[in-house]
Write a protein that holds these residues in place. Structure first.
Motif, PDB file in Angstrom:
ATOM      1  N   VAL A   1       0.835  -1.203   0.000  1.00 37.61           N
ATOM      2  CA  VAL A   1       0.000   0.000   0.000  1.00 37.61           C
ATOM      3  C   VAL A   1       0.873   1.258   0.000  1.00 37.61           C
ATOM      4  CG1 VAL A   1      -1.683   1.322   1.348  1.00 37.61           C
ATOM      5  CG2 VAL A   1      -1.954  -1.147   1.091  1.00 37.61           C
ATOM      6  N   ARG A   2       1.938   1.247   0.797  1.00 37.83           N
ATOM      7  CA  ARG A   2       2.837   2.408   0.824  1.00 37.83           C
ATOM      8  C   ARG A   2       3.469   2.651  -0.546  1.00 37.83           C
ATOM      9  NH1 ARG A   2       5.752  -0.168   5.956  1.00 37.83           N
ATOM     10  NH2 ARG A   2       4.248   0.396   7.606  1.00 37.83           N
ATOM     11  N   ASP A   3       3.853   1.570  -1.214  1.00 29.93           N
ATOM     12  CA  ASP A   3       4.454   1.721  -2.548  1.00 29.93           C
ATOM     13  C   ASP A   3       3.451   2.343  -3.522  1.00 29.93           C
ATOM     14  OD1 ASP A   3       6.824   0.653  -1.638  1.00 29.93           O
ATOM     15  OD2 ASP A   3       6.450  -1.360  -2.443  1.00 29.93           O
ATOM     16  N   GLY A   4       2.189   1.924  -3.404  1.00 29.66           N
ATOM     17  CA  GLY A   4       1.164   2.512  -4.266  1.00 29.66           C
ATOM     18  C   GLY A   4       1.002   3.998  -3.984  1.00 29.66           C
ATOM     19  N   MET A   5       1.051   4.390  -2.704  1.00 25.78           N
ATOM     20  CA  MET A   5       0.958   5.811  -2.354  1.00 25.78           C
ATOM     21  C   MET A   5       2.176   6.577  -2.853  1.00 25.78           C
ATOM     22  SD  MET A   5      -0.553   5.504   1.546  1.00 25.78           S
ATOM     23  CE  MET A   5      -0.626   7.285   1.809  1.00 25.78           C
ATOM     24  N   TYR A   6       3.333   5.933  -2.835  1.00 26.28           N
ATOM     25  CA  TYR A   6       4.542   6.588  -3.344  1.00 26.28           C
ATOM     26  C   TYR A   6       4.382   6.904  -4.828  1.00 26.28           C
ATOM     27  CZ  TYR A   6       9.452   7.448  -4.444  1.00 26.28           C
ATOM     28  OH  TYR A   6      10.623   8.013  -4.874  1.00 26.28           O
ATOM     29  N   GLU A   7       3.793   5.956  -5.571  1.00 19.88           N
ATOM     30  CA  GLU A   7       3.603   6.184  -7.002  1.00 19.88           C
ATOM     31  C   GLU A   7       2.590   7.298  -7.265  1.00 19.88           C
ATOM     32  OE1 GLU A   7       3.266   3.013  -9.736  1.00 19.88           O
ATOM     33  OE2 GLU A   7       4.442   1.615  -8.548  1.00 19.88           O
ATOM     34  N   VAL A   8       1.609   7.451  -6.377  1.00 18.91           N
ATOM     35  CA  VAL A   8       0.652   8.550  -6.526  1.00 18.91           C
ATOM     36  C   VAL A   8       1.384   9.880  -6.641  1.00 18.91           C
ATOM     37  CG1 VAL A   8      -1.148   9.873  -5.343  1.00 18.91           C
ATOM     38  CG2 VAL A   8      -1.232   7.376  -5.332  1.00 18.91           C
ATOM     39  N   SER A   9       2.427  10.041  -5.814  1.00 16.97           N
ATOM     40  CA  SER A   9       3.140  11.318  -5.754  1.00 16.97           C
ATOM     41  C   SER A   9       4.334  11.401  -6.687  1.00 16.97           C
ATOM     42  CB  SER A   9       3.635  11.567  -4.323  1.00 16.97           C
ATOM     43  OG  SER A   9       2.565  11.665  -3.430  1.00 16.97           O
ATOM     44  N   ASN A  10       4.881  10.260  -7.064  1.00 19.94           N
ATOM     45  CA  ASN A  10       6.179  10.297  -7.746  1.00 19.94           C
ATOM     46  C   ASN A  10       6.210   9.662  -9.121  1.00 19.94           C
ATOM     47  OD1 ASN A  10       8.011  11.444  -5.466  1.00 19.94           O
ATOM     48  ND2 ASN A  10       6.837   9.825  -4.474  1.00 19.94           N
ATOM     49  N   SER A  11       5.136   8.993  -9.524  1.00 21.66           N
ATOM     50  CA  SER A  11       5.044   8.458 -10.878  1.00 21.66           C
ATOM     51  C   SER A  11       4.356   9.478 -11.776  1.00 21.66           C
ATOM     52  CB  SER A  11       4.246   7.153 -10.884  1.00 21.66           C
ATOM     53  OG  SER A  11       3.923   6.771 -12.210  1.00 21.66           O
ATOM     54  N   ARG A  12       4.794   9.566 -13.018  1.00 22.19           N
ATOM     55  CA  ARG A  12       4.180  10.528 -13.942  1.00 22.19           C
ATOM     56  C   ARG A  12       2.695  10.267 -14.146  1.00 22.19           C
ATOM     57  NH1 ARG A  12       7.504  13.895 -16.632  1.00 22.19           N
ATOM     58  NH2 ARG A  12       9.750  13.496 -16.512  1.00 22.19           N
ATOM     59  N   LYS A  13       2.271   9.015 -13.936  1.00 22.81           N
ATOM     60  CA  LYS A  13       0.851   8.694 -14.067  1.00 22.81           C
ATOM     61  C   LYS A  13       0.082   8.904 -12.761  1.00 22.81           C
ATOM     62  CE  LYS A  13       1.284   5.297 -17.806  1.00 22.81           C
ATOM     63  NZ  LYS A  13       0.960   3.905 -18.226  1.00 22.81           N
ATOM     64  N   GLY A  14       0.792   9.259 -11.694  1.00 19.76           N
ATOM     65  CA  GLY A  14       0.146   9.430 -10.402  1.00 19.76           C
ATOM     66  C   GLY A  14      -0.716  10.680 -10.357  1.00 19.76           C
ATOM     67  N   THR A  15      -1.833  10.603  -9.639  1.00 18.36           N
ATOM     68  CA  THR A  15      -2.748  11.753  -9.580  1.00 18.36           C
ATOM     69  C   THR A  15      -2.136  12.938  -8.840  1.00 18.36           C
ATOM     70  OG1 THR A  15      -3.768  10.869  -7.556  1.00 18.36           O
ATOM     71  CG2 THR A  15      -4.798  10.287  -9.662  1.00 18.36           C
ATOM     72  N   GLY A  16      -1.098  12.692  -8.021  1.00 19.31           N
ATOM     73  CA  GLY A  16      -0.482  13.781  -7.275  1.00 19.31           C
ATOM     74  C   GLY A  16       0.889  14.170  -7.763  1.00 19.31           C
ATOM     75  N   TYR A  17       1.242  13.743  -8.992  1.00 17.70           N
ATOM     76  CA  TYR A  17       2.604  13.971  -9.488  1.00 17.70           C
ATOM     77  C   TYR A  17       2.942  15.455  -9.592  1.00 17.70           C
ATOM     78  CZ  TYR A  17       6.705  13.721 -12.535  1.00 17.70           C
ATOM     79  OH  TYR A  17       7.967  13.860 -13.070  1.00 17.70           O
ATOM     80  N   SER A  18       1.989  16.278  -9.972  1.00 19.01           N
ATOM     81  CA  SER A  18       2.286  17.709 -10.150  1.00 19.01           C
ATOM     82  C   SER A  18       2.597  18.391  -8.814  1.00 19.01           C
ATOM     83  CB  SER A  18       1.113  18.413 -10.831  1.00 19.01           C
ATOM     84  OG  SER A  18      -0.043  18.335 -10.025  1.00 19.01           O
ATOM     85  N   SER A  19       2.236  17.764  -7.705  1.00 19.50           N
ATOM     86  CA  SER A  19       2.514  18.347  -6.383  1.00 19.50           C
ATOM     87  C   SER A  19       3.560  17.539  -5.633  1.00 19.50           C
ATOM     88  CB  SER A  19       1.217  18.422  -5.557  1.00 19.50           C
ATOM     89  OG  SER A  19       0.294  19.302  -6.146  1.00 19.50           O
ATOM     90  N   ARG A  20       4.462  16.911  -6.375  1.00 22.59           N
ATOM     91  CA  ARG A  20       5.488  16.062  -5.764  1.00 22.59           C
ATOM     92  C   ARG A  20       6.545  16.891  -5.053  1.00 22.59           C
ATOM     93  NH1 ARG A  20       6.241  16.975 -10.909  1.00 22.59           N
ATOM     94  NH2 ARG A  20       8.312  17.331 -11.809  1.00 22.59           N
ATOM     95  N   ILE A  21       7.339  16.227  -4.227  1.00 23.72           N
ATOM     96  CA  ILE A  21       8.518  16.825  -3.599  1.00 23.72           C
ATOM     97  C   ILE A  21       9.747  16.313  -4.342  1.00 23.72           C
ATOM     98  CG2 ILE A  21       9.932  16.858  -1.500  1.00 23.72           C
ATOM     99  CD1 ILE A  21       7.336  16.691   0.109  1.00 23.72           C
ATOM    100  N   ILE A  22      10.604  17.246  -4.752  1.00 28.17           N
ATOM    101  CA  ILE A  22      11.773  16.883  -5.551  1.00 28.17           C
ATOM    102  C   ILE A  22      12.925  16.401  -4.674  1.00 28.17           C
ATOM    103  CG2 ILE A  22      13.544  17.760  -7.131  1.00 28.17           C
ATOM    104  CD1 ILE A  22      10.797  17.362  -8.397  1.00 28.17           C
ATOM    105  N   ALA A  23      13.109  17.012  -3.515  1.00 26.80           N
ATOM    106  CA  ALA A  23      14.231  16.656  -2.637  1.00 26.80           C
ATOM    107  C   ALA A  23      14.196  15.159  -2.338  1.00 26.80           C
ATOM    108  CB  ALA A  23      14.161  17.458  -1.354  1.00 26.80           C
TER     109      ALA A  23
END
Length: 649
Positions: free
Chosen positions: A506-528
């Motif tokens: 589940v955590r890996d899926g949440m990570y992809e939400v923020s960090n995968s280009r297909k994730g719904t939260g990719y545009s609000s990702r943290i770069i650091a």
């Protein structure tokens, strides 16, 4: 013969007088003896009793209000304090013509007509020798005017006492609450009220922490012995014993982070919660819009109160703990863990999403009209596929889903010293039967699978859920760090007993939400790299979409009235490899969770991780100019505490 008779008569008369004198003398002697005995009885035998009665008539015991305990943040910054405040009092019996004195006083200083009417009402129901407050928090200039004109103002006295003050105004209004004078309604709710509460205009906590921790903050009264005359007027003070001041509270919140959260939420009708995943400390509990609690301490005006109550953004509501919302797709982690825990699915197993699922002759649509195709668990979280969870929840059943929700902190009222902490709702078949008198339907399970239908959660609960997913422990929110220096129990919690492998899926899926280009939260990702977050967006409907509207094209949120737009939600934890904080943000009628709530949550997450303004290179390049301007604007709103803003303990 006659002379002899006269002599005998005189002798008889003398004997009668002697007997009368003896009787009278005996009676007098008996009376004097009785009087002497009675005096001795009163003065000797009953001396102690009468001495006590006389002392009670002569000496009165008066209560001395204690100083209220103060409230500080985790670093010692004052959140609620006491400050000396001048007030004007009047004693009716000393004033004589009250109206004339008040007229002269009004010519010297500004008096609120409402305060005058209130004071007159208090005078009518109080003893004439008791001081009644006319005005509070008056200036030294006004006090000086009264002192100079004392001869013309009989019964008027400037006085000084302690008044509650909230130096951070709006930032902590929904957490700390405010105090106000004891009302008859307050007294009616208390079975055996403390005598302190009967002191005219004595202040107690009305809402929030001030109300829930009233007993600890109030302290205990002191006493003073005063000599009074026959009508009860104080003649002099004989001695005084100070009371016990209220306990000081240190909260887990951070003043600077709380200020940032409130400023970042801005004018939205929104809430945000930041929780330390290591110990459950609530670092920030924000609700917007807010209000100035000092207005209530001083006596809020009708116009100011009307402005608060008639605002459709509900500034008086503590949305972070009182507000309950359909959690939308942030609920999908619950369903995923329930399926994994029951062994009813594997992470690699896929469901087909063609854009909808037909259940009991009804179509349940995915947010993506054309569907997602074959979707496994990680993809379902990353792209927030609804059909995947329709299918999964139908297998698992609502009972198992609700049990997992409770395990993760949803549908449970968390024990916090705040007003009206909501329990939310993780519905079951029994609940629907009891509350609605209806049987549970399969469609109810399908709706619940994506956090719609009967499911309700507060921002606080969503933050707790995220912290538990991040750590695998029953993290429990904690607001009070210490009471008078005594550390309160940690909320780190015990293991939830969930399979660590399942949690990692589940955590890996949440990570992809923020960090995968297909994730719904990719545009609000943290770069650091060391601060990467794992998150989940949610968008919950507040209206029904008809088949006709769906066929013609669902109306955009931007084209709807504000109150009919979807709620926007986002939850996250960070850093991904070593979770330190969890964040939940809800924007009422904000629209899309990924477009509205996610950017706010990302900014709050970074502010918490860096303990202040993060470097611009922590953000995506496209956002840096906007973030730089935003940081300058929000920095200007920070309180000046006279200390390093980055000194978190």
């Amino acid at each position: 013969m006659r002379s002899h008779r006269n002599a005998r008569d005189q002798q008889a008369s003398g004997r009668r007088l002697t007997r009368r004198a003896a009787l009278l003398g005996g009676a007098q002697l008996s009376f004097m003896g009785l009087l002497g005995w009675r005096m001795r009885h009163l003065q000797v035998d009953q001396a102690d009793e009468f001495r006590m009665l006389a002392e009670e008539n002569r000496i009165n015991i008066r209560l001395i209000p204690p100083s209220r305990g103060e409230i500080f943040d985790r670093n010692g910054a004052a959140i609620a304090s006491n400050e000396p405040a001048y007030r004007i009092t009047i004693v009716r019996e000393d004033a004589g013509d009250v109206d004339a004195v008040l007229t002269r006083l009004s010519q010297l200083i500004d008096l609120d007509p409402a305060d005058i009417e209130r004071a007159k009402a208090e005078m009518d129901r109080s003893a004439p020798f008791l001081p009644i407050t006319l005005a509070e928090r008056v200036s030294w200039e006004d006090v000086s005017k009264i002192a100079v004109n004392t001869p013309a103002l009989p019964g008027i006295t400037p006085d000084v006492g302690l008044s509650r003050f909230y130096p951070l105004a709006k930032d902590f209004a929904h957490v700390v609450g405010y105090v106000g004078p004891v009302s008859d309604y307050d007294l009616s709710k208390i079975e055996d009220p403390d005598q302190l509460l009967r002191i005219p205009r004595f202040q107690i906590g009305k809402v929030g922490l001030e109300a829930r921790m009233e007993d600890e903050l109030r302290g205990s009264a002191g006493t003073r012995r005063v000599e009074v005359n026959a009508v009860g007027r104080v003649m002099r003070e004989l001695d005084r014993q100070e009371g016990q001041p209220g306990a000081n509270l240190q909260l887990t919140t951070d003043v600077m982070l709380q200020n940032y959260v409130q400023a970042r939420l801005g004018d939205e009708s929104a809430a945000a919660v930041v929780i330390d995943t290591t110990n459950g400390d609530l670092l920030a509990v924000g609700s917007a819009p807010s209000f100035d609690p000092n207005l209530f301490v001083r006596g809020i005006s009708v116009s100011d109160y009307r402005a608060l109550t008639q605002n459709n953004h509900r500034p008086l509501a503590a949305k972070s703990v009182q507000g309950i919302y359909p959690p939308g797709s942030t609920f999908k982690m619950v369903v995923a863990l329930a399926g994994l825990d029951e062994g009813l699915i594997t992470p690699e197993e896929t469901f087909w999403c063609g854009g909808y699922l037909e259940v009991a002759n009804r179509r349940f649509h995915c947010w993506k009209r054309g569907g997602h195709g074959h979707v496994n668990m990680a993809q379902s979280l990353r792209e927030s596929c609804d059909v995947y969870y329709y299918e999964l929840a139908s297998r698992v059943g609502i009972e198992k889903v609700s049990a997992m929700a409770n395990r993760l902190g949803l549908g449970i009222r968390h024990d916090l010293p705040l007003s009206a902490v909501a329990a939310g709702l993780a519905p079951t078949k029994a609940w629907k039967k009891e509350v609605r008198g209806e049987d549970w339907l399969i469609g109810d399970t399908v709706n619940a699978s994506i956090g719609q239908g009967f499911v309700l959660a507060s921002p606080l609960q969503l933050a707790v859920m995220t912290a538990r997913v991040a750590t695998g422990r029953s993290v429990t929110p904690r607001l009070i760090k210490s009471i008078d220096g005594v550390e309160q129990p940690s909320g780190s919690g015990e293991s939830l007993g969930l399979n660590p492998t399942h949690l990692n899926y589940v955590r890996d899926g949440m990570y992809e939400v923020s960090n995968s280009r297909k994730g719904t939260g990719y545009s609000s990702r943290i770069i650091a790299e060391t601060m990467r977050m794992a998150g989940k967006s949610g968008t919950s409907q507040v209206r029904n979409i008809t088949a006709a509207e769906r066929a013609a094209g669902v109306t955009s949120n931007d084209d709807l009235p504000w109150e009919r737009r979807d709620h926007a939600l986002w939850v996250d934890f960070a850093p991904f490899d070593d979770p330190k904080i969890a964040v939940a943000v809800v924007v009422e009628h904000g629209g899309g969770g990924s477009s509205v709530a996610a950017p706010i949550a990302r900014d709050i997450t970074l502010q918490a991780l860096y303990n202040g303004d993060p470097p611009l290179d922590a953000y995506p390049a496209k956002d840096r100019d906007r973030i730089a301007e935003q940081q300058d604007r929000l920095r200007a709103l920070r309180p000046d505490l006279g200390q390093d803003s980055k000194s978190r303990a």
